[in-house]
Design a protein around this motif. Structure first.
Motif, PDB file in Angstrom:
ATOM      1  N   SER A  32       0.802  -1.221   0.000  1.00  0.00           N
ATOM      2  CA  SER A  32       0.000   0.000   0.000  1.00  0.00           C
ATOM      3  C   SER A  32       0.839   1.278   0.000  1.00  0.00           C
ATOM      4  O   SER A  32       0.342   2.341  -0.358  1.00  0.00           O
ATOM      5  N   HIS A  33       2.091   1.184   0.429  1.00  0.00           N
ATOM      6  CA  HIS A  33       2.947   2.361   0.424  1.00  0.00           C
ATOM      7  C   HIS A  33       4.410   1.931   0.543  1.00  0.00           C
ATOM      8  O   HIS A  33       4.705   0.767   0.801  1.00  0.00           O
ATOM      9  N   PRO A  63       0.849   5.184  -3.650  1.00  0.00           N
ATOM     10  CA  PRO A  63       0.626   3.779  -3.287  1.00  0.00           C
ATOM     11  C   PRO A  63       1.904   2.963  -3.364  1.00  0.00           C
ATOM     12  O   PRO A  63       3.002   3.520  -3.526  1.00  0.00           O
ATOM     13  N   GLY A 190      -0.467  -5.013   4.247  1.00  0.00           N
ATOM     14  CA  GLY A 190      -1.681  -4.855   3.464  1.00  0.00           C
ATOM     15  C   GLY A 190      -2.037  -6.103   2.693  1.00  0.00           C
ATOM     16  O   GLY A 190      -3.219  -6.412   2.499  1.00  0.00           O
ATOM     17  N   ASP A 233      -5.665  -5.516   3.859  1.00  0.00           N
ATOM     18  CA  ASP A 233      -6.340  -5.029   2.652  1.00  0.00           C
ATOM     19  C   ASP A 233      -6.845  -6.184   1.787  1.00  0.00           C
ATOM     20  O   ASP A 233      -7.988  -6.167   1.309  1.00  0.00           O
TER      21      ASP A 233
END
Length: 444
Positions: A32-33, A63, A190, A233
């Motif tokens: 996610s990052h 992202p 995530g 996620d």
């Protein structure tokens, strides 16, 4: 003069010298990052434990790198801000000798499964961009789930000082039986989640889940497993996919109903081993304390469960039921400084964490209290990046150093003690020299 010299030597022996340090940079390319971490350590103590510390963290805007598969030209801009920050933090004179590593985790693992060529193109674009800076770029690669679990385990125990023992001057040799017990590591990202720990009986029935380390003269048989698509996620996506009956999903705010839906993600109907977690994956009996970090910590911090000892399951469940049942507009008013995307997912994330730990990993009321939600240890973020760098820079020796230097306070104490003894001997000697007849009279 001799006494003064001894004390002076004792006080100046460990005097702080002009700083001679090294730096290392690791980019954690998550699903996610991406975050950049800069580490620093005394150059003359590369093989000592507890000397590496994190001095800077920089979160890249945007992202994870897997999302740039269709827009490779934007990767340069994506990396720029944090890399420029790194050039400012690390002294310019040391740029060329400062290693830079990029490790990509589950987001890129999934992309590689879907399209290996596209994953390679993303890594190549990242490598080209990072090579433009005057650091010692060491490569960009996708690390395995097993590596991610292992490096997280190494990081926690390295920062907690679990690999070595501090020796006192009265006991210069460590007792083999008094080794500090290591922490287990619980990592939640995530797209994947990892569990890593040393089983009590050292018996690991599944060879693919076994790791063997020799660190500081001790052998460790470590169990680890990474569950791909069970990060928070991807787990939410799995849950929604199972829930879809129409094209619109309406949340009810019912925590218990949400949790029952989440439990469907864990298949515990079969186990080919003596003990399993879920989906037929071997899991030894849980043992010892566990550090839970990454998304575990962020979610629990939001729910205010990290400021004291781990709260009971009952208290956490009660809090989750109350939080999930609040109207959305009321939540937005109460937490106006939190991004709506994250705020909307905390009910699921909290319910998922409890379900994963209790139903997935089978923590009980007794073992639950051994979970410690960790964000940082000694100013360093808990995660896999420090362990990764320590491994690649060979800063974790396989054997204990031949001799461990005494601490500064112990050294000064010994110098003063021996100085006092020297004084006493000198006084007695002078007395004998000036009045020898006194001692001869006693002898007669």
């Amino acid at each position: 003069m001799a006494v003064i010299s001894l004390i002076a030597v004792g006080l100046t022996q460990n005097k702080t010298l002009p700083e001679n340090v090294k730096y290392g940079i690791v980019l954690d390319a998550g699903s996610s990052h991406t975050s950049l971490y800069i580490y620093k350590w005394p150059a003359e103590k590369e093989n000592d434990t507890g000397v590496v510390r994190q001095i800077t963290e920089c979160k890249l805007r945007g992202p994870g790198i897997s999302r740039y598969a269709q827009k490779l030209s934007e990767i340069d801009i994506y990396l720029t801000a944090c890399m420029i920050r790194a050039t400012q933090v690390v002294p310019k004179s040391q740029h060329q000798e400062t290693p830079v590593y990029l490790g990509a985790t589950a987001g890129m693992r999934l992309l590689r499964i879907e399209n290996e060529q596209l994953a390679d193109k993303v890594l190549a674009a990242v490598a080209r961009s990072l090579s433009n800076y005057h650091f010692d770029f060491q490569g960009a690669r996708i690390i395995t789930g097993q590596e991610e679990g292992a490096y997280g385990w190494i990081t926690i125990n390295y920062l907690l000082g679990k690999f070595t023992q501090k020796l006192s001057w009265l006991n210069l040799k460590p007792n083999e039986d008094s080794a500090l017990e290591t922490y287990g590591a619980l990592d939640l990202g995530g797209a994947s989640t990892q569990i890593t720990f040393v089983p009590p009986n050292k018996k690991i029935e599944s060879p693919s889940n076994a790791l063997h380390f020799r660190l500081y003269g001790r052998d460790y048989s470590v169990y680890t497993h990474s569950f791909l698509c069970y990060g928070k996620d991807q787990a939410l996506r799995q849950k929604l996919a199972k829930d879809i009956q129409q094209f619109q999903i309406q949340g009810t705010g019912n925590y218990q109903q949400c949790r029952q839906s989440i439990l469907q993600l864990f298949n515990t109907s079969y186990c080919p081993y003596s003990h399993c977690s879920f989906n037929g994956i071997f899991l030894p009996p849980l043992h010892g304390d566990f550090g839970a970090f990454s998304a575990y910590y962020y979610v629990m911090e939001f729910l205010n469960f990290t400021s004291e000892e781990t709260p009971s399951q009952e208290k956490m469940t009660e809090t989750m039921e109350k939080f999930c049942s609040q109207p959305w507009e009321e939540l937005k008013t109460s937490f106006g400084d939190v991004k709506e995307k994250y705020l909307s997912e905390y009910c699921f994330s909290g319910a998922y964490i409890l379900s994963l730990l209790l139903s997935g990993y089978h923590f009980t009321a007794d073992s639950w209290k051994n979970i410690h939600f960790m964000g940082k240890i000694q100013s360093s973020n808990v995660g896999w990046t420090l362990g990764y760098m320590l491994n690649l820079t060979n800063m974790i020796p396989a054997e204990q150093p031949l001799s461990t230097p005494l601490s500064h306070s112990t050294y000064v104490f010994l110098m003063v003690l021996f100085s006092l003894i020297l004084v006493a001997v000198a006084i007695v000697g002078l007395f004998i020299f000036h009045k020898p007849s006194y001692f001869w009279k006693d002898m007669v």
